[in-house]
Design an enzyme around this catalytic site. Structure first.
Site, PDB file in Angstrom:
ATOM      1  N   GLN A 261      16.158   3.681  -3.198  1.00  0.00           N
ATOM      2  CA  GLN A 261      14.779   4.716  -3.657  1.00  0.00           C
ATOM      3  C   GLN A 261      14.252   4.714  -3.158  1.00  0.00           C
ATOM      4  O   GLN A 261      13.997   5.036  -1.752  1.00  0.00           O
ATOM      5  CB  GLN A 261      13.906   3.286  -4.797  1.00  0.00           C
TER       6      GLN A 261
ATOM      7  N   TYR B 130       3.705   9.228  -6.442  1.00  0.00           N
ATOM      8  CA  TYR B 130       3.298   9.571  -4.995  1.00  0.00           C
ATOM      9  C   TYR B 130       4.001  11.596  -5.347  1.00  0.00           C
ATOM     10  O   TYR B 130       3.601  11.941  -6.200  1.00  0.00           O
ATOM     11  CB  TYR B 130       4.880   9.131  -4.970  1.00  0.00           C
TER      12      TYR B 130
ATOM     13  N   GLY C  15      10.773  -6.934 -11.476  1.00  0.00           N
ATOM     14  CA  GLY C  15       9.982  -6.835 -10.015  1.00  0.00           C
ATOM     15  C   GLY C  15       9.715  -8.034  -9.549  1.00  0.00           C
ATOM     16  O   GLY C  15      10.808  -8.254  -9.163  1.00  0.00           O
TER      17      GLY C  15
END
Ligand code: FMN
Length: 359
Positions: free
Chosen positions: A100, A182, A313
């Site tokens: 990623q 981000y 996750g």
């Protein structure tokens, strides 16, 4: 397809997966100060190789994309060599792994980076909030420098080079982190993007950076089927806000829907509006749904055709053998949030498996 469950084999264009469970990208703050992943990252990832696909922690495409303490990059030979060991260990254990790319933009403190370059963002808008630094403790986030128009091709080029580096390091593919406030999401969102040039203003301008980065990554990879994207529409994390996220994300997904990407990975962060339902019909390719799934809700989502893959996750973080535990109905370890970013092996490679032979 009838009766799809988490344990059904899956397929991205050109890539078979053992099941429909994806390990979510998770920053773990165990890298060295020079952006090289730690030696024990191989063990962490290979312990979890029974996932249909692992997506790594956010990796900075270049040093200027780093922001948090002890996070890795993939711009130089030492970093590539360390990632190569990790992909090799995952492949030896029968897993698949995508890198990623996380360029944090304004969510960066200079004390956490091995470059003197200032943090950058579409506009000079400071994020509210603080960040941990090993040298100085908690610190306010600085005001970023607005990227000049002429600099943007260079930033896109960093993602291209990172794609080539990731494939050289043995990754099966790459994911653009366009979520969680981000850099790419800073371009998409109206509070962080106040530009008046071709990359700001109307929605078709605000999505331009993300579309161009994806196109560059696909070209560098030689195939769009090695490139995925993660988005988190309307997620407020990192002081990000968009005036009209429904318009922004429907326009974005329509624009990238026919590129032939490996997958669209959507993190749903609030119950309404339901972005899974909204975006799935707009994307012509595998759809991965993330955000608080359990075994039952994951199976139900797949059975209803709402997604092709479910992303886990915290459950994967705490259960290296999550696939087996789900398949056999075994009890789950609980995650310890105090060790998420703590550094060191504790809370990283020492979560027990349910059966000794599963790793
Ligand atoms: C410790 C931790 C670190 C994370 N780091 C990242 C990251 O680097 N990149 C990213 O896209 N998401 C990151 N996330 C978000 C996860 O990928 C995922 O979307 C989120 O945890 C929701 O899934 P879950 O409810 O199954 O945990 C992180 C989550 C956790 C718990």
């Amino acid at each position: 397809m009838a009766n799809v469950t988490l344990s059904t084999q899956g397929r991205f264009d050109g890539l078979e997966t053992k099941n429909r469970m994806i390990m979510a990208p998770m920053t773990r703050s165990r890298a060295l100060p020079n952006g090289v992943p730690s030696d024990f990252a191989s063990e962490y990832y290979s312990q979890r190789a029974s996932a249909g696909l692992i997506i790594t922690e956010g990796i900075a495409p270049s040093a200027v994309g780093l922001g948090y303490a002890r996070t890795p990059a993939i711009e130089n030979a030492d970093q590539i060599a360390a990632w190569k060991k990790i992909t090799g260990a995952v492949h030896e254990n029968g897993g698949r792994i995508f890198a990623q790319f996380m360029h944090v933009g304004r969510i960066a403190h200079p004390a956490n980076r091995y470059t003197d370059a200032e943090p950058v963002s579409p506009s000079a808008v400071k994020a509210a909030g603080q960040m941990w630094t090993d040298a100085l403790g908690m610190q306010d986030l600085p005001t970023p420098r607005a990227l000049e128009l002429r600099e943007i091709p260079g930033v896109i080029g960093e993602y291209s080079r990172a794609t080539k580096n990731a494939l050289a390091a043995g990754f099966d593919g790459v994911e653009l982190h366009s979520a969680s406030g981000y850099l790419p999401m800073q371009f998409l969102s109206s509070n962080t993007n106040q530009r008046t040039d071709a990359y700001g203003g109307p929605v078709n301008n605000r999505i331009r950076f993300v579309v161009e980065v994806l196109e560059a990554m696909c070209e560098a990879a030689g195939s769009a089927s090695k490139v995925g994207i993660k988005i988190s529409p309307a997620m407020p994390f990192n002081d990000i806000h968009d005036a009209n996220p429904v318009e922004t994300y429907t326009t974005l997904v329509k624009s990238i829907g026919s590129l032939g990407l490996a997958y669209l990975h959507v993190l749903q962060s609030a119950p309404e509006p339901n972005y899974f339902k909204m975006l799935r019909p707009l994307f012509d390719g595998p759809f991965a749904a993330a955000g608080g799934f359990t075994k039952d809700s994951g199976d139900a989502m797949l059975a209803s055709g709402g997604a092709d893959f479910i992303v886990y996750g915290k459950l994967f973080l705490a259960n290296p053998d999550l696939v087996l535990r789900f398949a056999e109905g075994l009890p789950l370890n609980e995650w310890d949030s105090t060790t998420f970013y703590a550094g060191g092996p504790k809370g990283y490679i020492d979560y027990p498996t349910a059966k000794p032979s599963t790793v």
